[in-house]
Structure formats: structure tokens, C-alpha cells
Design an enzyme around this catalytic site. Structure first.
Site, PDB file in Angstrom:
ATOM      1  N   LYS A 111       0.870  -1.187   0.000  1.00 17.70           N
ATOM      2  CA  LYS A 111       0.000   0.000   0.000  1.00 17.70           C
ATOM      3  C   LYS A 111       0.895   1.222   0.000  1.00 17.70           C
ATOM      4  O   LYS A 111       2.019   1.172   0.496  1.00 17.70           O
ATOM      5  CB  LYS A 111      -0.882   0.012   1.252  1.00 17.70           C
ATOM      6  CG  LYS A 111      -2.111   0.879   1.119  1.00 17.70           C
ATOM      7  CD  LYS A 111      -3.254   0.147   0.430  1.00 17.70           C
ATOM      8  CE  LYS A 111      -4.395   1.083   0.117  1.00 17.70           C
ATOM      9  NZ  LYS A 111      -5.564   0.360  -0.417  1.00 17.70           N
ATOM     10  N   ASP A 151      -6.971   4.297  -4.618  1.00 16.33           N
ATOM     11  CA  ASP A 151      -7.631   4.180  -3.303  1.00 16.33           C
ATOM     12  C   ASP A 151      -8.253   5.561  -3.079  1.00 16.33           C
ATOM     13  O   ASP A 151      -8.499   6.292  -4.056  1.00 16.33           O
ATOM     14  CB  ASP A 151      -6.616   3.803  -2.211  1.00 16.33           C
ATOM     15  CG  ASP A 151      -7.278   3.430  -0.884  1.00 16.33           C
ATOM     16  OD1 ASP A 151      -7.786   2.303  -0.775  1.00 16.33           O
ATOM     17  OD2 ASP A 151      -7.315   4.265   0.043  1.00 16.33           O
TER      18      ASP A 151
HETATM   19  P1  NDP Z   1     -12.934   7.665  -2.945  1.00 14.72           P
HETATM   20  O1  NDP Z   1     -11.886   8.669  -2.722  1.00 14.72           O
HETATM   21  O2  NDP Z   1     -13.456   7.450  -4.303  1.00 14.72           O
HETATM   22  O3  NDP Z   1     -14.193   7.967  -1.990  1.00 14.72           O
HETATM   23  C1  NDP Z   1     -14.031   8.056  -0.616  1.00 14.72           C
HETATM   24  C2  NDP Z   1     -15.351   8.446   0.017  1.00 14.72           C
HETATM   25  O4  NDP Z   1     -15.243   8.345   1.429  1.00 14.72           O
HETATM   26  C3  NDP Z   1     -15.759   9.882  -0.274  1.00 14.72           C
HETATM   27  O5  NDP Z   1     -17.163   9.962  -0.275  1.00 14.72           O
HETATM   28  C4  NDP Z   1     -15.163  10.641   0.904  1.00 14.72           C
HETATM   29  O6  NDP Z   1     -15.817  11.863   1.214  1.00 14.72           O
HETATM   30  C5  NDP Z   1     -15.386   9.638   2.012  1.00 14.72           C
HETATM   31  N1  NDP Z   1     -14.354   9.795   3.052  1.00 14.72           N
HETATM   32  C6  NDP Z   1     -13.017   9.746   2.890  1.00 14.72           C
HETATM   33  N2  NDP Z   1     -12.393   9.944   4.064  1.00 14.72           N
HETATM   34  C7  NDP Z   1     -13.370  10.142   4.965  1.00 14.72           C
HETATM   35  C8  NDP Z   1     -13.375  10.402   6.357  1.00 14.72           C
HETATM   36  N3  NDP Z   1     -12.231  10.494   7.054  1.00 14.72           N
HETATM   37  N4  NDP Z   1     -14.593  10.533   6.973  1.00 14.72           N
HETATM   38  C9  NDP Z   1     -15.737  10.442   6.275  1.00 14.72           C
HETATM   39  N5  NDP Z   1     -15.793  10.192   4.958  1.00 14.72           N
HETATM   40  C10 NDP Z   1     -14.638  10.040   4.320  1.00 14.72           C
HETATM   41  O7  NDP Z   1     -12.355   6.302  -2.325  1.00 14.72           O
HETATM   42  P2  NDP Z   1     -12.809   4.804  -2.618  1.00 14.72           P
HETATM   43  O8  NDP Z   1     -14.261   4.733  -2.846  1.00 14.72           O
HETATM   44  O9  NDP Z   1     -11.884   4.235  -3.612  1.00 14.72           O
HETATM   45  O10 NDP Z   1     -12.452   4.109  -1.224  1.00 14.72           O
HETATM   46  C11 NDP Z   1     -13.387   4.018  -0.153  1.00 14.72           C
HETATM   47  C12 NDP Z   1     -12.946   2.921   0.807  1.00 14.72           C
HETATM   48  O11 NDP Z   1     -12.888   1.669   0.100  1.00 14.72           O
HETATM   49  C13 NDP Z   1     -11.557   3.102   1.419  1.00 14.72           C
HETATM   50  O12 NDP Z   1     -11.568   2.563   2.722  1.00 14.72           O
HETATM   51  C14 NDP Z   1     -10.672   2.246   0.518  1.00 14.72           C
HETATM   52  O13 NDP Z   1      -9.494   1.819   1.184  1.00 14.72           O
HETATM   53  C15 NDP Z   1     -11.608   1.080   0.264  1.00 14.72           C
HETATM   54  N6  NDP Z   1     -11.303   0.278  -0.904  1.00 14.72           N
HETATM   55  C16 NDP Z   1     -11.208   0.852  -2.143  1.00 14.72           C
HETATM   56  C17 NDP Z   1     -10.943   0.063  -3.243  1.00 14.72           C
HETATM   57  C18 NDP Z   1     -10.944   0.616  -4.627  1.00 14.72           C
HETATM   58  O14 NDP Z   1     -10.883  -0.189  -5.566  1.00 14.72           O
HETATM   59  N7  NDP Z   1     -11.033   1.910  -4.826  1.00 14.72           N
HETATM   60  C19 NDP Z   1     -10.661  -1.379  -3.094  1.00 14.72           C
HETATM   61  C20 NDP Z   1     -10.890  -1.904  -1.770  1.00 14.72           C
HETATM   62  C21 NDP Z   1     -11.167  -1.085  -0.720  1.00 14.72           C
HETATM   63  P3  NDP Z   1     -15.385  13.227   0.469  1.00 14.72           P
HETATM   64  O15 NDP Z   1     -15.917  13.106  -0.919  1.00 14.72           O
HETATM   65  O16 NDP Z   1     -16.048  14.300   1.261  1.00 14.72           O
HETATM   66  O17 NDP Z   1     -13.895  13.279   0.508  1.00 14.72           O
END
Ligand code: NDP
Length: 457
Positions: A111, A151
Site C-alpha cells: 500500500k 484508493d
Molecule cells: P474515494 O476517494 O473514491 O471515496 C471516498 C469516500 O469516502 C468519499 O465519499 C469521501 O468523502 C469519504 N471519506 C473519505 N475519508 C473520509 C473520512 N475520514 N470521513 C468520512 N468520509 C470520508 O475512495 P474509494 O471509494 O476508492 O475508497 C473508499 C474505501 O474503500 C476506502 O476505505 C478504501 O481503502 C476502500 N477500498 C477501495 C478500493 C478501490 O478499488 N477503490 C478497493 C478496496 C477497498 P469526500 O468526498 O467528502 O472526501
């Protein structure tokens, strides 16, 4: 021995260690593997100096944790968020090792990321940052060494810039990142894979509890986040007949007040807004129709906002379900909790869910919990398929990739269920522990490969 405090990493390690206990009791020699697997093979930290639109130098901290290569090249996403630090990247890299093992593909765990905040940056600044970041990272990755992906804060746009930078610095066009654009080596279904895979995984949980014919039809679903994972999870839930009650972001939660929940049109409109780093309030406030169709809850997460729901899919970030919120989900009648995010639940929340499993008289009384390292494995699985396609210089169709994803998620679920049944049956619980099943199954695969390669004896 003095240790630097790494709360997120220690939480992930404790979760794994505590659920391995029944396996280690029967196989004490694996204690040695556990001691060794928790130390990354390599950690790279570096300075990233980039130029903002005013021509001024900005500096951030970049990282890559190359945690374990027993099963294949290091593989895991890059996170761009101001909260990024070594504890968070070590926890994510550690989870990634066992998740990747559960896909059945040849991929190790890693990561990386940076404490750069993409919010409020222009496209030009994001491009300049990506080039500066890759200038150093390019020395440490490669198609046979380490293949990062997206991510939080890293989607198709960023992967494109990072790929272009790698190509220029190394003069080679190779599969060093996944999540690439379709025209330069990307795979169909990669953007959708984590969300779709999550829903496929839960479909198997539903079948086990409610019968082979049961599915999502009419199920009320709480989703947090509104980024990549949340959007595609919502899209698939809607396609299968479920009702999406919520989406959220770092500022608050949008809750549907209509019986149909979020629609495809809502998801299609929110997607580009999120790429532009706008908040859900902007969407809510954009028309009077939307103002009446949703309620907005500033600063709140979705879990304690409704009286009745069936499924919860945390898909934003780590530790986004607290103990009290877990109790609220139990009270609302939720039967399935599956993490799209990594370590979406606090340990206290997991304990609440797992307690319903061991105390339940009937399967219908359980709030069945699936940990991210199993339920969100679909993203990295299709990344693994992207690597295979790049090696063979081919591109499978959307249908082919989706079918492979479904098969991987089914096998992943069966592996967790069967391993959980083997080691958690003695508690007399109504259903096996999917968290113990995922941890033991993933750990054994990695530990055995490490032993065969002489990493422990
Ligand atoms: P994105 O950046 O596309 O979206 C993240 C979302 O989570 C946004 O809506 C963001 O809000 C919100 N968010 C981020 N940080 C916080 C926080 N501290 N408190 C509240 N809301 C928060 O990321 P992903 O969708 O790619 O990832 C989401 C999760 O899924 C993560 O945990 C990631 O590790 C996990 N994941 C992702 C994968 C992938 O393929 N992308 C694979 C496996 C797991 P805002 O828009 O306001 O920033």
C-alpha cells in the site's frame, strides 16, 4: 522493546491475531509465521516537491509499504489524503496481504500514498503532483515487483497521470499500475469491481441465511461514502432490486425520503461531482426536487439515522462504524454488514455484530458481519485480472471480466464460510464467523507460501 505508536496498524494486527487463536492452538508452529508476517519486507518514504499554480514549491510526504511478496508482486492502492501516515498505510498493506490471498490470484500485499490533499487543487496541480510523486516511486515499482492502483483520492484521472509519468521516467510502456484507462491497458469493470464485488459477496450471505432464491429485492440498504466503491455498490444494489437509503461523505449524510431510494440518475449525477471534489450538499441543494427527495444530516454517518434497514455497506474509510452505531444497526433490524471500506468497523463494533452470532438461536437473529479483506476483495481481484491481460497483451470483454469477478467472489465467500465453519463451530453459534474464516484462510495461504520460500522454518 520501545515501539512507535501505530494505532491503526495495531488494531488491524490485533483483529487478525485474536481470530487466529483457534487455528494457532491446533497449529502452534504457525506462531513463528505470525511474528514474521507482521513486519513489512520494505518501507520506502520519500519527499515529494511539486509546483502549485502560483509557481511555488509545495512539499508532501510519500510512502510505499512493500509488505509481503510471498504470493506475487506487491499489490495495493495509493491513497491521497491529508490523514495519510505510516500507521494507516501499514494497516492497509497488512490487510491487503490476506485480502489478495483470498482472491486466489498471484498477488502480494502492499500500500502507498501521500499526505497530499487533492481537494481544492486544480487539474494542473494534481497532474504536477502525480508527476513529482512518480519521479521517486518509479524507482521502486515494476510489473514484476510492485503494481499500485487507486484508493481514496486516486481514481482514473490520477492513475492516468501516474502512468504517463512512469512511462516518461523509465521509457517503458508496461503494466505498472492497475485501474488504467481502457485505451492504454486498463480492464473493463475495474472501476466497478470493488462495489460490484461487495454486492456479489453479500448475495451469497443472503442466500445462506434466506435460501437459494433470496436476493436483494426490496432490501433497504445503508451505504456510506459516495466515491468509487459506494457509487458502484449503489448501482449494483439498485440493479438487483434493492433500495439505497443513504450515501455520505466527509461532511455528512444524504438520506432518501422516497420509497424508491437513490436512483441511477442520482448516482450518475453524483459521480462527476465527486471527481470535482464537491460535497453531497451541493447535489442536495441543486434543485428543489432534490431538496424534497432527500434530507441532509451534517456531520453524521448513516448508521443511526433510520429506524429500519436490512443491509449496511460501509464504503468510505476506516473505523466508520462505532460501537454505538453498531448497536443502532442491530436495533434497526440490519441482518448483513459487509465492508466496502478497509477496516470500516471499529473492534468494538465487530464485537457487537459477532456477539449476535454467538448468542442467536436462529440464523435470522444474527447480524452477519463480513470484513473488508473478504467483501471488498473484488477491486484487487480485477486489478489482478488487469495484470493478466497486460501480460498477455489482450483485453477481455466486460462480460468476461464480470463473470470472472463473480466466480472469484463466490470462491472467496465459500472459503471464508468453510474455514469459519471449521474453526468457529465449537462455539455453537448459529452461523460461522466470516471474520475468523477470512483471517485464517488468508493467513494460512500466505504463511505456507512463506515457509516454502524459506521465510520461516
Ligand atoms: P474515494 O476517494 O473514491 O471515496 C471516498 C469516500 O469516502 C468519499 O465519499 C469521501 O468523502 C469519504 N471519506 C473519505 N475519508 C473520509 C473520512 N475520514 N470521513 C468520512 N468520509 C470520508 O475512495 P474509494 O471509494 O476508492 O475508497 C473508499 C474505501 O474503500 C476506502 O476505505 C478504501 O481503502 C476502500 N477500498 C477501495 C478500493 C478501490 O478499488 N477503490 C478497493 C478496496 C477497498 P469526500 O468526498 O467528502 O472526501
Amino acid at each position: 522493546m520501545s515501539r512507535v505508536s501505530e494505532p491503526e496498524f495495531e488494531q488491524a494486527l490485533n483483529e487478525l491475531t485474536s481470530t487466529l487463536a483457534p487455528f494457532l492452538e491446533k497449529n502452534p508452529s504457525y506462531e513463528k509465521a505470525l511474528k514474521i508476517v507482521q513486519i513489512p519486507e520494505r518501507i520506502i518514504t520519500f519527499r515529494v516537491v511539486w509546483e502549485d499554480d502560483k509557481g511555488e514549491a509545495q512539499v508532501n510526504r510519500g510512502y510505499r509499504v512493500q509488505f509481503n511478496s510471498a504470493l506475487g508482486p506487491y499489490k495495493g492502492g495509493l491513497r491521497l489524503h491529508p490523514s495519510v501516515n505510516l500507521s494507516i498505510l501499514k494497516f492497509l498493506g497488512f490487510e491487503q496481504i490476506f485480502k489478495n490471498a483470498l482472491t486466489g490470484l498471484s498477488i502480494g500485499g502492499g500500500k502507498g500514498g501521500c499526505d497530499f490533499d487533492p481537494k481544492g487543487k486544480t487539474d494542473n496541480e494534481i497532474r504536477k503532483f502525480c508527476y513529482a510523486f512518480m519521479q521517486e516511486l518509479s524507482r521502486h515499482i515494476g510489473p514484476l515487483t510492485d503494481v499500485p492502483a487507486g484508493d481514496i483520492g486516486v481514481g482514473g484521472r490520477e492513475v492516468g497521470f501516474l502512468f504517463g509519468a512512469y512511462k516518461k521516467y523509465t521509457n517503458s510502456f508496461s503494466g505498472i499500475l492497475t485501474g488504467k484507462g481502457l485505451s492504454f491497458g486498463g480492464s473493463h469493470i475495474r472501476p466497478e469491481a470493488t462495489g460490484y464485488g461487495l454486492v456479489y459477496y453479500v448475495s451469497w450471505m443472503i442466500k445462506h441465511v434466506e435460501g437459494a432464491e433470496a436476493g436483494w429485492k426490496g432490501k433497504k440498504v445503508l451505504i456510506s461514502g459516495s466515491g468509487n466503491v459506494a457509487q458502484y455498490a449503489a448501482e449494483k444494489v439498485i440493479a438487483l432490486g434493492g433500495v439505497v437509503l443513504s450515501l455520505s461523505d466527509s461532511k455528512g449524510t444524504l438520506l432518501s425520503t422516497s420509497p424508491e431510494g437513490f436512483t441511477n440518475a442520482d448516482i450518475a449525477a453524483i459521480g462527476p461531482m465527486k471527481v470535482a471534489h464537491k460535497s453531497l450538499t451541493d447535489y442536495h441543494q441543486s434543485t428543489s426536487e432534490l431538496k424534497s427527495k432527500f434530507t441532509y444530516h451534517a456531520g453524521a454517518r448513516p448508521w443511526a439515522l433510520v429506524e429500519k434497514a436490512d443491509v449496511a455497506l460501509p464504503s468510505a474509510t476506516q473505523n466508520e462504524i462505532s460501537e454505538d452505531e453498531a448497536k443502532a444497526l442491530v436495533k434497526a433490524g440490519v441482518k448483513y454488514v459487509a465492508e466496502g471500506s478497509n477496516m470500516g468497523s471499529t473492534q468494538e463494533a465487530i464485537d457487537v455484530f459477532e456477539a449476535t452470532r454467538t448468542s442467536a438461536k436462529a440464523v435470522g437473529d444474527v447480524v452477519w458481519y463480513a470484513p473488508g479483506k473478504a467483501s471488498n476483495a473484488g477491486g484487487v481481484a480485477v486489478s489482478g485480472l488487469e495484470m493478466s491481460q497486460n501480460s498477455a497483451r489482450i483485453q477481455w470483454t466486460r462480460e468476461e471480466v464480470d463473470e470472472k469477478l463473480q466466480t472469484i467472489m463466490e470462491k472467496c465467500y465459500n472459503n471464508c464460510f468453510e474455514t469459519g465453519s471449521k474453526y468457529t463451530k465449537e462455539t455453537g453459534s448459529a452461523l460461522p464467523s466470516l471474520v475468523a474464516g477470512a483471517n485464517i484462510a488468508g493467513f494460512v495461504l500466505v504463511a505456507d507460501a512463506m515457509k516454502a520460500q524459506g521465510d520461516w522454518w
